[in-house]
Design a protein around this motif. Structure first.
Motif, PDB file in Angstrom:
ATOM      1  N   ASP A  42     -33.883  -0.316  44.144  1.00 14.90           N
ATOM      2  CA  ASP A  42     -33.679  -0.345  45.599  1.00 14.90           C
ATOM      3  C   ASP A  42     -32.348   0.268  45.993  1.00 14.90           C
ATOM      4  OD1 ASP A  42     -35.994  -1.302  46.586  1.00 14.90           O
ATOM      5  OD2 ASP A  42     -35.406  -3.422  46.472  1.00 14.90           O
ATOM      6  N   ALA A  43     -32.035   1.382  45.365  1.00 12.19           N
ATOM      7  CA  ALA A  43     -30.694   1.947  45.519  1.00 12.19           C
ATOM      8  C   ALA A  43     -30.429   2.393  46.951  1.00 12.19           C
ATOM      9  CB  ALA A  43     -30.539   3.124  44.571  1.00 12.19           C
ATOM     10  N   ARG A  78     -27.207   3.774  34.835  1.00 14.21           N
ATOM     11  CA  ARG A  78     -25.803   3.477  34.623  1.00 14.21           C
ATOM     12  C   ARG A  78     -24.990   3.892  35.857  1.00 14.21           C
ATOM     13  NH1 ARG A  78     -22.499   7.013  32.200  1.00 14.21           N
ATOM     14  NH2 ARG A  78     -20.408   6.262  31.677  1.00 14.21           N
ATOM     15  N   ALA A  79     -25.342   5.107  36.377  1.00 14.62           N
ATOM     16  CA  ALA A  79     -24.619   5.605  37.550  1.00 14.62           C
ATOM     17  C   ALA A  79     -24.812   4.673  38.742  1.00 14.62           C
ATOM     18  CB  ALA A  79     -25.117   7.002  37.892  1.00 14.62           C
ATOM     19  N   LEU A  80     -26.050   4.166  38.920  1.00 13.73           N
ATOM     20  CA  LEU A  80     -26.318   3.278  40.051  1.00 13.73           C
ATOM     21  C   LEU A  80     -25.520   1.978  39.911  1.00 13.73           C
ATOM     22  CD1 LEU A  80     -30.170   3.716  40.552  1.00 13.73           C
ATOM     23  CD2 LEU A  80     -28.307   4.652  41.927  1.00 13.73           C
ATOM     24  N   LEU A  81     -25.409   1.466  38.693  1.00  7.51           N
ATOM     25  CA  LEU A  81     -24.653   0.230  38.483  1.00  7.51           C
ATOM     26  C   LEU A  81     -23.165   0.473  38.702  1.00  7.51           C
ATOM     27  CD1 LEU A  81     -26.517  -1.242  35.374  1.00  7.51           C
ATOM     28  CD2 LEU A  81     -26.748  -1.896  37.770  1.00  7.51           C
ATOM     29  N   LEU A  82     -22.664   1.602  38.193  1.00  2.00           N
ATOM     30  CA  LEU A  82     -21.229   1.874  38.300  1.00  2.00           C
ATOM     31  C   LEU A  82     -20.794   2.142  39.739  1.00  2.00           C
ATOM     32  CD1 LEU A  82     -20.546   4.072  35.143  1.00  2.00           C
ATOM     33  CD2 LEU A  82     -19.779   1.735  35.582  1.00  2.00           C
ATOM     34  N   THR A  83     -21.689   2.776  40.519  1.00  2.00           N
ATOM     35  CA  THR A  83     -21.324   3.048  41.911  1.00  2.00           C
ATOM     36  C   THR A  83     -21.655   1.863  42.811  1.00  2.00           C
ATOM     37  OG1 THR A  83     -23.475   4.084  42.193  1.00  2.00           O
ATOM     38  CG2 THR A  83     -21.624   5.554  41.793  1.00  2.00           C
ATOM     39  N   GLY A  84     -22.311   0.852  42.244  1.00  2.00           N
ATOM     40  CA  GLY A  84     -22.669  -0.321  43.029  1.00  2.00           C
ATOM     41  C   GLY A  84     -23.773  -0.063  44.029  1.00  2.00           C
ATOM     42  N   GLU A  85     -24.594   0.944  43.787  1.00  4.92           N
ATOM     43  CA  GLU A  85     -25.659   1.244  44.744  1.00  4.92           C
ATOM     44  C   GLU A  85     -26.965   0.545  44.401  1.00  4.92           C
ATOM     45  OE1 GLU A  85     -26.073   5.274  45.941  1.00  4.92           O
ATOM     46  OE2 GLU A  85     -23.926   5.525  46.270  1.00  4.92           O
ATOM     47  N   ALA A  86     -27.043  -0.048  43.218  1.00  8.91           N
ATOM     48  CA  ALA A  86     -28.260  -0.786  42.867  1.00  8.91           C
ATOM     49  C   ALA A  86     -28.273  -2.085  43.647  1.00  8.91           C
ATOM     50  CB  ALA A  86     -28.290  -1.054  41.368  1.00  8.91           C
ATOM     51  N   VAL A 116     -16.704  11.825  49.678  1.00 10.25           N
ATOM     52  CA  VAL A 116     -17.525  10.833  48.983  1.00 10.25           C
ATOM     53  C   VAL A 116     -16.614   9.934  48.148  1.00 10.25           C
ATOM     54  CG1 VAL A 116     -19.652  12.163  48.844  1.00 10.25           C
ATOM     55  CG2 VAL A 116     -17.886  12.478  47.113  1.00 10.25           C
ATOM     56  N   PRO A 117     -17.054   8.696  47.884  1.00  6.27           N
ATOM     57  CA  PRO A 117     -16.243   7.816  47.037  1.00  6.27           C
ATOM     58  C   PRO A 117     -16.093   8.404  45.637  1.00  6.27           C
ATOM     59  CG  PRO A 117     -18.018   6.605  48.123  1.00  6.27           C
ATOM     60  CD  PRO A 117     -18.249   8.052  48.399  1.00  6.27           C
ATOM     61  N   ASP A 118     -15.008   8.058  44.991  1.00  8.93           N
ATOM     62  CA  ASP A 118     -14.715   8.605  43.671  1.00  8.93           C
ATOM     63  C   ASP A 118     -15.807   8.351  42.619  1.00  8.93           C
ATOM     64  OD1 ASP A 118     -12.663  10.277  43.581  1.00  8.93           O
ATOM     65  OD2 ASP A 118     -11.358   8.981  42.358  1.00  8.93           O
ATOM     66  N   PRO A 119     -16.335   7.106  42.528  1.00  8.67           N
ATOM     67  CA  PRO A 119     -17.381   6.878  41.515  1.00  8.67           C
ATOM     68  C   PRO A 119     -18.577   7.800  41.715  1.00  8.67           C
ATOM     69  CG  PRO A 119     -16.631   4.799  42.454  1.00  8.67           C
ATOM     70  CD  PRO A 119     -16.001   5.884  43.268  1.00  8.67           C
ATOM     71  N   VAL A 120     -18.925   8.071  42.990  1.00 10.82           N
ATOM     72  CA  VAL A 120     -20.064   8.960  43.257  1.00 10.82           C
ATOM     73  C   VAL A 120     -19.766  10.343  42.712  1.00 10.82           C
ATOM     74  CG1 VAL A 120     -21.398  10.091  45.076  1.00 10.82           C
ATOM     75  CG2 VAL A 120     -20.805   7.666  45.276  1.00 10.82           C
ATOM     76  N   ARG A 121     -18.540  10.824  42.963  1.00 12.73           N
ATOM     77  CA  ARG A 121     -18.142  12.138  42.494  1.00 12.73           C
ATOM     78  C   ARG A 121     -18.297  12.228  40.968  1.00 12.73           C
ATOM     79  NH1 ARG A 121     -15.024  14.832  45.719  1.00 12.73           N
ATOM     80  NH2 ARG A 121     -14.039  12.962  46.521  1.00 12.73           N
ATOM     81  N   ARG A 122     -17.902  11.147  40.297  1.00 18.02           N
ATOM     82  CA  ARG A 122     -17.973  11.168  38.836  1.00 18.02           C
ATOM     83  C   ARG A 122     -19.406  11.023  38.323  1.00 18.02           C
ATOM     84  NH1 ARG A 122     -13.181   8.206  39.000  1.00 18.02           N
ATOM     85  NH2 ARG A 122     -14.339   6.251  38.927  1.00 18.02           N
ATOM     86  N   GLN A 123     -20.238  10.247  39.033  1.00 17.36           N
ATOM     87  CA  GLN A 123     -21.522   9.869  38.452  1.00 17.36           C
ATOM     88  C   GLN A 123     -22.694  10.771  38.855  1.00 17.36           C
ATOM     89  OE1 GLN A 123     -21.966   7.738  36.100  1.00 17.36           O
ATOM     90  NE2 GLN A 123     -19.770   7.329  36.096  1.00 17.36           N
TER      91      GLN A 123
END
Lengths: 447, 406
Positions: free
Chosen positions: B138-139, B381-389, B323-330
């Motif tokens: 449900d991202a 992993r990207a969804l968990l790290l960016t907190g979008e899950a 965009v937020p930094d985690p998004v840029r990285r992930q």
């Protein structure tokens, strides 16, 4: 931002970008126009040759994705199926066909038909077919059992029989059908093809067995060129030349060996100068007075035609060697290299001439001959209207043969032909056409 | 096994695999793919090649519905947030993957046309896998907003590039048809698959819009959606167009024309899980796990260069965007998955350039096995790290609730 890829995006929330009815309709009409124009401008694909074997070349298309990882075979091969078809077949004289025959053998009356069929004969993707299926092209487009179209290249071609070996690119090895040894006259066979996803089996029987070819009679439609012919054990017996209800078919096992030898020798396209020879015998020997190879046909537009050779010329030498028979001429020509300049010594009207010809390829000649056939027409008189049956028999002329020329003069009507015959008596050298073959004959006056 | 039984086995296996996947904290898609690979013809052969061939239409329908969904992301108000940004990211990530794979393979000693063809295949990102992972968790958020549109643009970009590359390469190949006809054929093919497919999607989409006001009930809306998607996929096949682009265009058209669009798209969500589960199990069954063993040096170059190109390219493309930094990285990690389009392109390459068939097939099939398994894991992993899950994976949720109420 107010636009994206040229489309204005500043619509108020809740309103749709293409919400206005007139805009929707306009966009739909433009799109429909794009589809129609695109479809009209589509380049025409060449008429395909269809490969019947179910294990044929699994490439392209949605299904092919599934086929990609497939090892050898898997699907039931047509060869095995053919055994069932032929066993279920009635003898050709029977009036009542069982329903199985109707199921498997739909009439070949569709508007779009393949130019011919071929059969996969090796794991590497070799497809055996007949030149007529190629319609004179030097390349072929092959539809495989998965419905995909593949470009095939010619790896070997045998001018004497017209048999052609194509190679279709394959990713996984294919299953080749079992080959049959010779069959007897009277044997029931099935010519099998695949078209639009359906296996098409046609009943036929061997009406006579010749040294190099079978004559195959099919009670239904003429067989398509290149159709593989299976015996009742489901083994590949022969490849049909097609085109006639009673036509020739060449034993597959022997043909394959010969073509493989040609392919191995690197002679995919045998050399040819575009002529046919006729052996000098009987009356003709006297008419020409010296040994040589009589040129009976010259393919229009071919190398010999370009060099000025005409039917009726007597070929007496090629390069430095003498030629004393049509066999010798064929042997010598077959050894020439394509594109090489060759000197021909011919005798025309009793005078000797030298012509230089550039050797071409046999397959190109097939194409030229085919286009010439189409143009051939006109009310040529039949031989039976000019001579008695006895005269024709002694000169070896079929009664239905049509007369093209008499002593070098073109024939246009029966009365003109009779005038020419009176002019040239007591004996005339005539040039005739019968069953797409042209030849000379020497014929005397009525006794 | 007959086809009905095989569908039954596929669905039951998918259910079990989904649960096991949750226990192991991997995306359900990975579970589906792995169980598919296990029961597929390459391993246990419970699902045979014949089954796969007969069920091919299921996969096509499912892919059509998935792309229809993705196409709806191109709704004007959605695009306002992310529009030009994602075009830039797409150009960067796909082009960098193309360049890196092409150059690496050419340096590794492959013929340059072969290297270029493989480089085009490397540009692709799997739309279906990506969407499934996003749905499962449900991202929501800036990464999710961009990802699906990016994948859709990526696929169109790949198809256009593939068209251009094959057109140019076919002109360099010896042909009996002459360069003019070859060039025309190639040019028409390119224009037809792109513009023609979009046009088809638009026509069907406007048609769907006309009908949508009549389809009031949930059931009717569902019938309408599945109907028009099938029409678009089927007509594409009939006309030789790209079903991928036409269903994307269909989704985009419906989203932009119809005020009932959301209802239509929403209706789909409740009815399609069995179809999607079957789609991924079938996709898994087509994988040939053993092919990884034959990957070789060129395959390894391909795999590493592609992943690097995607990850770095996305990051560079996002430079200067808000965009937020985690998004840029992930974001780049979410683009690593690869699937059906890559296989589809490979099949086309094999037909057009038979000389390269063996090499391309060997490398791409092996790489797809790797990327299909690794891709969803990286996306998760990207969804968990960016907190979008938004939904936590089930075991975690159970553990959390267990702790809260002892």
């Amino acid at each position: 931002m107010s636009s994206f890829l040229g489309v204005r995006l500043d619509v108020t929330p809740g309103q749709k970008l293409l919400g206005q009815p007139w805009l929707k309709v306009r966009i739909a009409l433009v799109s429909a126009l794009v589809l129609v124009v695109g479809a009209l401008l589509a380049p025409r694909a060449a008429q395909p040759v269809s490969v019947p074997d179910a294990s044929a070349v699994p490439l392209l298309g949605e299904q092919a994705r599934r086929e990609a990882a497939r090892p050898v075979g898997g699907l039931q091969s047509v060869a095995a199926g053919a055994a069932r078809f032929s066993l279920a077949m009635p003898p050709p004289t029977s009036d009542t066909a069982p329903s199985t025959l109707r199921d498997y053998s739909p009439p070949l009356t569709r508007l779009v038909r393949p130019a011919g069929f071929g059969v996969v004969v090796s794991a590497a993707g070799d497809v055996l077919t007949h030149e007529s299926a190629l319609e004179g092209r030097a390349t072929a487009r092959v539809q495989t059992a998965t419905g995909a179209f593949e470009d095939a290249r010619i790896v070997a071609y045998e001018p004497a029989t017209g048999l052609t070996l194509l190679r279709v690119p394959v990713a996984t090895p294919l299953e080749a059908p079992a080959l049959a040894s010779r069959a007897e006259a009277g044997a029931l066979v099935a010519a099998v093809g695949r078209w639009e996803g359906r296996v098409i089996a046609q009943p036929a029987f061997i009406s006579s067995v010749g040294p190099d070819a079978y004559t195959i009679a099919s009670p239904g439609d003429p067989l398509l060129p290149g159709s593989p012919v299976y015996n009742s054990d489901g083994q590949l017996l022969a490849i049909a030349a097609g085109g006639h209800q009673s036509g020739r078919a060449f034993p597959a096992a022997e043909a394959l060996a010969r073509l493989a030898a040609r392919a191995a020798a690197g002679r995919a396209h045998p050399p040819s100068i575009g002529v046919a020879f006729q052996p000098l015998d009987g009356e003709l020997t006297r008419a020409f007075g010296q040994p040589g190879a009589l040129v009976s046909e010259v393919i229009e537009g071919g190398p010999a035609d370009a060099a000025g050779l005409i039917p009726g010329d007597l070929l007496v030498g090629i390069n430095d060697g003498p030629i004393d028979s049509s066999d010798a001429a064929l042997r010598t020509l077959a050894a020439l290299a394509s594109d090489s300049e060759t000197v021909l010594r011919v005798v025309r009207d009793g005078r000797s001439r030298t012509l230089t010809v550039t050797v071409g390829s046999a397959l190109a000649m097939v194409a030229l001959a085919r286009s010439a056939e189409l143009e051939e027409a006109g009310p040529l008189p039949e031989a039976r209207t000019l001579w008695t049956a006895e005269q024709l028999r002694s000169a070896g002329i079929p009664a239905a043969a049509r007369v093209l020329r008499i002593e070098g003069r073109a024939v246009t009507s029966r009365s003109q032909a009779l005038r020419e015959l009176r002019r040239t008596r007591p004996s005339s050298l005539v040039y005739l056409l019968h069953e797409r073959r042209r030849f000379f004959a020497s014929i005397g006056e009525q006794p | 096994m007959n086809e009905i039984l095989s569908v039954g086995v596929i669905l039951v296996a998918a259910l079990v695999a989904g649960h096991v996947a949750q226990l192991l904290r991997v995306p359900e898609v990975t579970g589906y793919l792995l169980v598919g690979a296990a029961i597929g013809p390459s391993t246990l052969d419970l699902i045979s090649h014949e089954n796969l061939t007969t069920l091919a239409f299921l996969s096509e329908v499912a892919l059509g519905l998935i792309l229809f969904n993705i196409g709806s992301i191109f709704e004007a108000s959605n695009l306002r947030h992310v529009g030009p940004g994602i075009v830039r990211v797409t150009l960067w990530e796909a082009s960098l993957a193309f360049a890196l794979v092409g150059v690496t393979l050419a340096l590794a000693g492959l013929d340059w046309p072969l290297a270029v063809l493989l480089a085009v295949v490397a540009m692709e990102t799997a739309p279906a896998t990506t969407m499934m992972v996003l749905n499962e968790y449900d991202a929501k958020g800036p990464l999710t907003d961009r990802l699906l549109a990016l994948v859709a643009l990526n696929n169109m970009y790949v198809l256009v590039t593939f068209g251009i590359v094959t057109a140019v390469l076919s002109l360099t190949q010896p042909s009996t048809d002459g360069w003019l006809l070859t060039g025309y054929r190639a040019g028409h093919g390119l224009a037809w698959t792109t513009m023609g497919s979009v046009a088809l999607g638009v026509v069907v989409g406007v048609f769907a819009d006309l009908l949508s006001s009549r389809a009031k009930e949930y059931g009717e809306a569902l019938i309408l959606v599945i109907g028009v998607v099938l029409v678009a996929v089927g007509a594409s096949r009939w006309l030789g167009l790209s079903p991928l682009i036409s269903t994307l265009a269909l989704g985009a058209t419906v989203a932009n024309t119809s005020v009932h669009g959301e209802r239509l798209l929403g209706g789909l969500g409740q009815a399609d899980p069995p179809l999607y589960a079957a789609f991924f199990v079938l996709a898994g069954a087509e994988l040939v796990p053993a092919s990884v063993l034959g990957l070789g040096a060129a395959g390894l170059c391909y795999t590493v260069a592609r992943a690097t190109g995607k990850i770095v390219g996305a990051r560079v493309g996002l430079r200067g965007q808000d965009v937020p930094d985690p998004v840029r990285r992930q974001l780049g990690y979410c683009l690593v998955s690869s699937s059906s389009l890559a296989v589809g392109l490979t099949i086309q390459i094999r037909t057009a350039f038979p000389d390269y068939a063996a090499t391309v097939t060997g490398i791409v099939l092996a790489a797809v096995v790797i990327f299909e398994i690794v891709g969803p894991l990286l996306t998760r992993r990207a969804l968990l790290l960016t907190g979008e899950a938004q939904t936590m994976p089930a075991p975690l949720a159970e553990a959390a609730s267990g702790n809260a109420s002892p």
